[in-house]
Design a protein around this motif. Structure first.
Motif, short mmCIF file in Angstrom:
data_model
loop_
_atom_site.label_atom_id
_atom_site.label_comp_id
_atom_site.label_asym_id
_atom_site.label_seq_id
_atom_site.Cartn_x
_atom_site.Cartn_y
_atom_site.Cartn_z
N ASP A 5 0.84 -1.19 0.00
CA ASP A 5 0.00 0.00 0.00
C ASP A 5 0.88 1.24 0.00
OD1 ASP A 5 0.36 1.29 2.53
OD2 ASP A 5 -0.64 -0.45 3.42
N LEU A 6 0.21 2.34 0.08
CA LEU A 6 0.87 3.60 -0.18
C LEU A 6 2.08 3.84 0.71
CD1 LEU A 6 0.08 5.41 -2.32
CD2 LEU A 6 -1.26 6.76 -0.72
N ALA A 9 5.15 1.29 0.33
CA ALA A 9 5.55 1.18 -1.06
C ALA A 9 7.06 1.08 -1.16
CB ALA A 9 5.07 2.38 -1.84
N ASP A 14 7.03 6.04 -5.24
CA ASP A 14 5.81 5.81 -4.48
C ASP A 14 5.88 6.45 -3.11
OD1 ASP A 14 4.76 4.49 -6.55
OD2 ASP A 14 4.76 2.49 -5.63
N GLN A 17 5.51 10.08 -3.33
CA GLN A 17 4.09 10.37 -3.57
C GLN A 17 3.32 10.34 -2.26
OE1 GLN A 17 2.66 7.68 -6.59
NE2 GLN A 17 0.64 8.66 -6.51
N SER A 41 -5.08 3.95 -4.98
CA SER A 41 -3.89 3.10 -4.91
C SER A 41 -4.28 1.62 -4.96
CB SER A 41 -3.11 3.39 -3.63
OG SER A 41 -3.87 2.94 -2.53
N LYS A 43 -6.14 0.45 -7.12
CA LYS A 43 -6.19 0.15 -8.55
C LYS A 43 -7.28 -0.83 -8.93
CE LYS A 43 -1.45 1.43 -9.62
NZ LYS A 43 -0.66 1.48 -8.39
N GLN A 57 -5.49 2.16 5.39
CA GLN A 57 -4.70 3.21 4.73
C GLN A 57 -4.95 4.56 5.37
OE1 GLN A 57 -6.08 1.74 0.68
NE2 GLN A 57 -4.36 3.03 0.11
#
Lengths: 260, 210, 210
Positions: A5-6, A9, A14, A17, A41, A43, A57
């Motif tokens: 996950d974010l 990453a 990433d 970001q 994220s 997707k 998250q």
């Protein structure tokens, strides 16, 4: 939770970001907007989003913000609390005795809200991308100036009307003082009445007992009479004709004639 | 688009005619051939396009006319009688009239004395007359109080003009506040609550109530 | 064809078409069929004349477009590139204002609380104000729910600006409706309470009015 996950990453971009997301918290239009961004994220189609993963998250986002000492607005924290609650409900087996919506219903509703917000975003973008008057499409440049009859019409917009009303209503506190002769008991009247009555007030008597008849029922009239009588009592005390006494703040005020 | 390939080839004359038509339509002033050429893709022949366009509009409700060395659309002279409505001059209502109108709308049915009470100034004769003449305000029922004063109410024409479906749809004070039209400064002396129900209660009672 | 036997015969339809053409050409604002009828000689049928006129202008540099229940001439969208001179500076709307506008358009009539519910954030003061000022949004009927909140709807100027014949022609409207995304679903259990404030709470006073 094996999926990347974010914030776990691997790649540098990433991670950058993710940091940008944190630093840009002011750029979000509220928690729902942030959730929508986070959901990207995953997707997947918003209909197949994992709300549990999304809750995690979001909670991590809030923790990161805390670690970076970034102040989050209250509604972000409210959302965090709600998501923490939802997360625990989603992870635990359902409690059959508990009333209210199931965790799945709550998760489904959140997914619906995200989908609806996303749909409105897209609709707004499509709307703004249309051929627009004054940019892509044009109206007649001149209205015909055939001046035969000059008729004056008077116009005002709803906005004018509302602003006028708002102006009047907020002006109330500044308006010129209009004297209400019916419901106002003047200090002169009170003085006259007190002077007549203090002859009988050899002992301490509550100032309220000096109010004129017919001025006690209506609150506005009572208020006016009380104020006038109090002011008159102060005046008489100043002149040395009476004494005033009050045992503590807001206690009844008593007066008596001053002898000598 | 046409502008791109124009380096080599001018758009067909029918297309040029459309362009001239659109430019003349949208322009606030008559446009010269030179100005047309400047705005159209390279290689165009505005004079020729104009000639076609002029023929197309012959006998129509509007005509292409020459004004000095420029061109413009004008209403056909025989239809001038239709243009009377275009000469209407719009003037803003005076502040007194707007305020009076607002009070009638929000407090209807309302008497003259009540309007004066709320505005804090005497109402001049012309103000109400103007609103009656505009047919935005009409006489309502007489008030059953001493003197049986006439009351004023707003009309259907008022609702139409302001795009309201009914007077009940007028935004209340809280809506005005939410829309940023009203400072949210609280009113003094505990009146803060009273103003929320402003749509319904006549103003003067609020001033003196507990 | 003429509904009433009028003393004078209505002008032939070709003549009526010219009249409609002249009136619409002369006005920058859309003109309703009722307004056309009012200005044209007795016995005219503006709706029929409009149908002819619309066909006549198909594919031209200007087109006859429908805006709600009104009609206007507008330049063809593909010629916008010629009009830089006429382009009016479009003030950039905030993201909140754009989203709010879309929500009003797609969900109308919609209350402030519903807008906030959809966006998940309180609506700031100036946002609706701006849309009212642009005259893209107006007040609709009050919702007959506790508190009788005002609703917002889009205007004819909105339709005109975005080249829509009616609010039913909003892009993607059907799909959104079919997908249930225009439903207002109650939130089970209640999510972050911020959305429900203003609209209902002060309205309580109205429940207790006398």
């Amino acid at each position: 939770m094996a999926e990347p996950d974010l914030f776990e990453a691997a790649s540098v971009s990433d991670r950058l970001q993710a940091e940008a997301l944190i630093v840009d918290v002011d750029g979000f239009e509220g928690p729902l907007d942030l959730l929508l961004t986070l959901s990207r994220s995953q997707k997947v189609d918003l209909r197949r989003i994992s709300v549990l993963q999304l809750a995690e998250q979001y909670l991590r986002f809030v923790e990161q913000a805390k670690a970076l000492r970034i102040e989050l607005a209250a509604d972000y924290l409210v959302m965090a609390a709600w998501l923490a609650f939802l997360k625990s409900r989603l992870l635990l087996p359902p409690d059959p005795t508990e009333a209210g919506p199931s965790a799945e219903d709550m998760a489904a509703h959140l997914a619906f809200q995200l989908e609806r917000l996303q749909a409105m975003r897209e609709a707004a973008a499509r709307l703004m991308a249309r051929d627009r008057l004054g940019r892509d499409i044009f109206a007649r440049g001149v209205s015909e100036e055939v001046m035969r009859v000059r008729r004056v019409t008077w116009t005002a917009s709803l906005l004018d009307l509302m602003q006028a009303y708002a102006r009047i209503r907020t002006r109330d506190e500044f308006r010129p003082y209009a004297f209400d002769r019916v419901n106002v008991y003047t200090m002169e009247q009170a003085l006259e009445r007190l002077r007549d009555l203090i002859g009988f007030a050899g002992d301490w008597s509550d100032i309220a007992s000096f109010l004129p008849e017919g001025w006690c029922a209506d609150p506005a009239r009572r208020r006016s009479a009380t104020a006038a009588t109090f002011a008159a009592a102060l005046e008489l005390a100043k002149q040395g004709q009476i004494e005033l006494r009050q045992s503590e703040t807001f206690a009844p005020i008593a007066l008596r004639r001053r002898d000598g | 688009m046409t502008a791109e390939k124009s380096l080599f080839e001018a758009p067909p004359i029918a297309e040029q005619e459309r362009m001239v038509e659109a430019i003349l339509f949208a322009s606030a002033e008559p446009v010269t051939v030179a100005q047309l050429a400047e705005r159209m893709p390279h290689g165009c022949d505005p004079a020729e396009a104009l000639a076609y366009l002029r023929r197309r509009y012959e006998g129509r409700g509007v005509r292409l006319v020459r004004v000095g060395d420029a061109w413009a659309f004008r209403t056909a002279p025989d239809l001038g009688f239709l243009m009377q409505k275009e000469t209407v001059e719009q003037r803003k209502l005076s502040r007194a009239a707007i305020e009076t109108l607002a009070i009638v709308a929000y407090h209807q049915p309302v008497t003259r004395a009540e309007i004066e009470e709320i505005r804090g100034v005497a109402l001049s004769r012309g103000t109400i007359d103007k609103l009656l003449e505009l047919e935005w305000v009409r006489f309502g029922r007489r008030r059953m109080t001493p003197g049986r004063p006439v009351t004023y109410v707003v009309t259907q024409a008022f609702l139409d003009h302001f795009g309201l479906e009914s007077a009940r749809d007028l935004p209340g004070l809280k809506d005005l506040r939410a829309a940023g039209l009203l400072d949210s400064r609280p009113l003094p002396g505990g009146l803060a609550g009273a103003d929320e129900e402003g749509e319904d209660a006549p103003g003067q009672t609020e001033l003196f109530e507990d």
